[in-house]
Enzyme design. Sequence first.
Site, PDB file in Angstrom:
ATOM      1  N   GLY A   1     -78.242 -41.422 123.870  1.00 52.69           N
ATOM      2  CA  GLY A   1     -77.423 -40.916 124.982  1.00 52.69           C
ATOM      3  C   GLY A   1     -78.127 -41.018 126.329  1.00 52.69           C
TER       4      GLY A   1
ATOM      5  N   ASN B   1     -80.591 -46.090 119.615  1.00 49.09           N
ATOM      6  CA  ASN B   1     -81.306 -46.053 118.334  1.00 49.09           C
ATOM      7  C   ASN B   1     -80.569 -45.258 117.256  1.00 49.09           C
ATOM      8  OD1 ASN B   1     -81.694 -43.652 119.765  1.00 49.09           O
ATOM      9  ND2 ASN B   1     -83.562 -43.176 118.673  1.00 49.09           N
ATOM     10  N   GLU B   2     -79.265 -45.032 117.447  1.00 51.35           N
ATOM     11  CA  GLU B   2     -78.514 -44.148 116.547  1.00 51.35           C
ATOM     12  C   GLU B   2     -78.693 -44.478 115.068  1.00 51.35           C
ATOM     13  OE1 GLU B   2     -77.502 -45.027 119.495  1.00 51.35           O
ATOM     14  OE2 GLU B   2     -76.387 -43.393 120.438  1.00 51.35           O
TER      15      GLU B   2
ATOM     16  N   LEU C   1     -78.321 -37.170 123.471  1.00 51.41           N
ATOM     17  CA  LEU C   1     -77.482 -36.021 123.111  1.00 51.41           C
ATOM     18  C   LEU C   1     -78.334 -34.967 122.425  1.00 51.41           C
ATOM     19  CD1 LEU C   1     -74.164 -37.644 121.866  1.00 51.41           C
ATOM     20  CD2 LEU C   1     -74.986 -37.228 124.195  1.00 51.41           C
TER      21      LEU C   1
HETATM   22  C1  LIG Z   1     -70.669 -40.144 115.865  1.00 47.32           C
HETATM   23  C2  LIG Z   1     -72.031 -39.581 116.271  1.00 47.32           C
HETATM   24  C3  LIG Z   1     -72.536 -40.300 117.479  1.00 47.32           C
HETATM   25  C4  LIG Z   1     -73.642 -39.581 118.141  1.00 47.32           C
HETATM   26  C5  LIG Z   1     -74.304 -40.419 119.168  1.00 47.32           C
HETATM   27  C6  LIG Z   1     -75.655 -39.865 119.427  1.00 47.32           C
HETATM   28  C7  LIG Z   1     -76.322 -40.061 120.516  1.00 47.32           C
HETATM   29  C8  LIG Z   1     -77.641 -39.442 120.755  1.00 47.32           C
HETATM   30  O1  LIG Z   1     -78.099 -39.408 121.866  1.00 47.32           O
HETATM   31  S1  LIG Z   1     -78.474 -38.734 119.430  1.00 47.32           S
HETATM   32  C9  LIG Z   1     -80.072 -38.286 120.058  1.00 47.32           C
HETATM   33  C10 LIG Z   1     -81.017 -39.426 119.930  1.00 47.32           C
HETATM   34  N1  LIG Z   1     -82.310 -39.076 120.495  1.00 47.32           N
HETATM   35  C11 LIG Z   1     -83.452 -39.387 119.927  1.00 47.32           C
HETATM   36  O2  LIG Z   1     -83.534 -40.018 118.897  1.00 47.32           O
HETATM   37  C12 LIG Z   1     -84.684 -38.903 120.625  1.00 47.32           C
HETATM   38  C13 LIG Z   1     -85.392 -37.881 119.803  1.00 47.32           C
HETATM   39  N2  LIG Z   1     -86.589 -37.391 120.500  1.00 47.32           N
HETATM   40  C14 LIG Z   1     -87.719 -38.099 120.602  1.00 47.32           C
HETATM   41  O3  LIG Z   1     -87.857 -39.207 120.157  1.00 47.32           O
HETATM   42  C15 LIG Z   1     -88.850 -37.407 121.314  1.00 47.32           C
HETATM   43  O4  LIG Z   1     -88.586 -36.033 121.362  1.00 47.32           O
HETATM   44  C16 LIG Z   1     -89.092 -37.916 122.747  1.00 47.32           C
HETATM   45  C17 LIG Z   1     -89.699 -39.335 122.667  1.00 47.32           C
HETATM   46  C18 LIG Z   1     -87.831 -37.909 123.575  1.00 47.32           C
HETATM   47  C19 LIG Z   1     -90.120 -36.986 123.436  1.00 47.32           C
HETATM   48  O5  LIG Z   1     -91.281 -36.897 122.648  1.00 47.32           O
HETATM   49  P1  LIG Z   1     -92.313 -35.710 122.919  1.00 47.32           P
HETATM   50  O6  LIG Z   1     -92.607 -35.593 124.356  1.00 47.32           O
HETATM   51  O7  LIG Z   1     -93.454 -35.931 121.975  1.00 47.32           O
HETATM   52  O8  LIG Z   1     -91.514 -34.375 122.551  1.00 47.32           O
HETATM   53  P2  LIG Z   1     -91.187 -33.813 121.095  1.00 47.32           P
HETATM   54  O9  LIG Z   1     -90.733 -34.904 120.197  1.00 47.32           O
HETATM   55  O10 LIG Z   1     -92.326 -32.982 120.630  1.00 47.32           O
HETATM   56  O11 LIG Z   1     -89.922 -32.890 121.393  1.00 47.32           O
HETATM   57  C20 LIG Z   1     -90.034 -31.645 122.064  1.00 47.32           C
HETATM   58  C21 LIG Z   1     -88.945 -30.723 121.554  1.00 47.32           C
HETATM   59  O12 LIG Z   1     -87.672 -31.285 121.893  1.00 47.32           O
HETATM   60  C22 LIG Z   1     -86.870 -31.413 120.704  1.00 47.32           C
HETATM   61  N3  LIG Z   1     -85.989 -32.594 120.836  1.00 47.32           N
HETATM   62  C23 LIG Z   1     -86.367 -33.858 121.051  1.00 47.32           C
HETATM   63  N4  LIG Z   1     -85.280 -34.635 121.169  1.00 47.32           N
HETATM   64  C24 LIG Z   1     -84.204 -33.848 121.023  1.00 47.32           C
HETATM   65  C25 LIG Z   1     -82.802 -34.071 121.053  1.00 47.32           C
HETATM   66  N5  LIG Z   1     -82.262 -35.287 121.268  1.00 47.32           N
HETATM   67  N6  LIG Z   1     -81.978 -33.017 120.861  1.00 47.32           N
HETATM   68  C26 LIG Z   1     -82.480 -31.783 120.654  1.00 47.32           C
HETATM   69  N7  LIG Z   1     -83.815 -31.499 120.630  1.00 47.32           N
HETATM   70  C27 LIG Z   1     -84.655 -32.527 120.809  1.00 47.32           C
HETATM   71  C28 LIG Z   1     -87.894 -31.571 119.587  1.00 47.32           C
HETATM   72  O13 LIG Z   1     -87.312 -31.253 118.369  1.00 47.32           O
HETATM   73  C29 LIG Z   1     -88.955 -30.592 120.035  1.00 47.32           C
HETATM   74  O14 LIG Z   1     -88.465 -29.308 119.715  1.00 47.32           O
HETATM   75  P3  LIG Z   1     -89.476 -28.100 119.329  1.00 47.32           P
HETATM   76  O15 LIG Z   1     -90.327 -28.596 118.196  1.00 47.32           O
HETATM   77  O16 LIG Z   1     -88.564 -26.981 118.929  1.00 47.32           O
HETATM   78  O17 LIG Z   1     -90.276 -27.837 120.577  1.00 47.32           O
END
Ligand SMILES: CCCCC/C=C/C(=O)SCCNC(=O)CCNC(=O)[C@H](O)C(C)(C)COP(=O)(O)OP(=O)(O)OC[C@H]1O[C@@H](n2cnc3c(N)ncnc32)[C@H](O)[C@@H]1OP(=O)(O)O
Length: 248
Positions: free
Chosen positions: A99, A123-124, A54
């Site tokens: 997600g 991993n929430e 998400l």
């Molecule tokens: C009741 C509430 C329930 C809610 C249930 C929630 C479900 C979910 O899905 S919550 C999201 C969980 N996701 C994560 O924990 C993943 C987070 N991201 C990562 O671990 C890493 O980004 C990666 C392994 C997916 C990729 O790594 P890498 O290639 O090194 O890229 P960066 O980490 O440098 O990220 C680039 C850029 O993208 C932004 N970003 C990463 N993930 C998300 C995300 N899920 N949502 C929004 N933005 C995300 C990150 O912040 C970087 O942004 P900038 O620095 O602005 O380029």
Amino acid sequence: MGVAVIKLKNPPVNSLSLEVLTEFVISLEKLENDKTFRGVIVTSDCPGIFSAGLDLTEMCGKSQAHYAEYWRAVQELWLRLYLSNLVLIAAINGVSPAGGCLMSLTCDYRVLADNPKYNMGLNETLLGIVAPSWFKDTLVNTVGHRTAERALQLGLLFPPAEALRVGMVDQVVPEDQVHSTALSVMAQWLAVPDHARQLTKNLMRKPTADRLVKQRDADIQYFLRFISRDSIQKSLRVYLDKLRQKKG
Ligand SMILES: CCCCC/C=C/C(=O)SCCNC(=O)CCNC(=O)[C@H](O)C(C)(C)COP(=O)(O)OP(=O)(O)OC[C@H]1O[C@@H](n2cnc3c(N)ncnc32)[C@H](O)[C@@H]1OP(=O)(O)O
């Protein structure tokens, strides 16, 4: 054989923004209504990333109305995928936390590329948030109660060999064989008459989906209360800052 490929393309990390969720639902609906298609392979166009889950920016610092719209879209995609009449095969060619993992768990079969970086799981808890009951149900239905309980509490992300061992994926194959494997698995699933397979899928999945359908609005209200808490907003901001600072 009437197989479509949905390639997620929302660089850099295929996060599931409101726009992506909406477009995904529209594409699925079109395919469901087009009787020339019987199966869909869900994969990613972003190298090394199936989906980062998400979109955290949709759940942080926005209005109540936005959170409600976003959560309804998350519910809608899950319901469409989980109950799809099409055969859905996830060709997982990258990392898939939260997600992103959930999306693959809604498919009928998962093929994961054998790359130690391609972790997957819900991993929430590591973000200080809680996977909703229907995320939990989807995992339990795939890996069983005990494995799901441990994985959810610890926020485990499984590398390919572990994901295969616990039954989170059905096959792990070399990266260059993910698509061809998904296609040959698809042929096997499509050899079964559609009506019998669809009714059986419904039999297996409808009770789980119905639990959400019966309380969709209550689930949205719960999400609104949860996501609006100061402590949760703070956890999300800290997590996002950490991701952003990784580069610096
Ligand atoms: C009741 C509430 C329930 C809610 C249930 C929630 C479900 C979910 O899905 S919550 C999201 C969980 N996701 C994560 O924990 C993943 C987070 N991201 C990562 O671990 C890493 O980004 C990666 C392994 C997916 C990729 O790594 P890498 O290639 O090194 O890229 P960066 O980490 O440098 O990220 C680039 C850029 O993208 C932004 N970003 C990463 N993930 C998300 C995300 N899920 N949502 C929004 N933005 C995300 C990150 O912040 C970087 O942004 P900038 O620095 O602005 O380029």
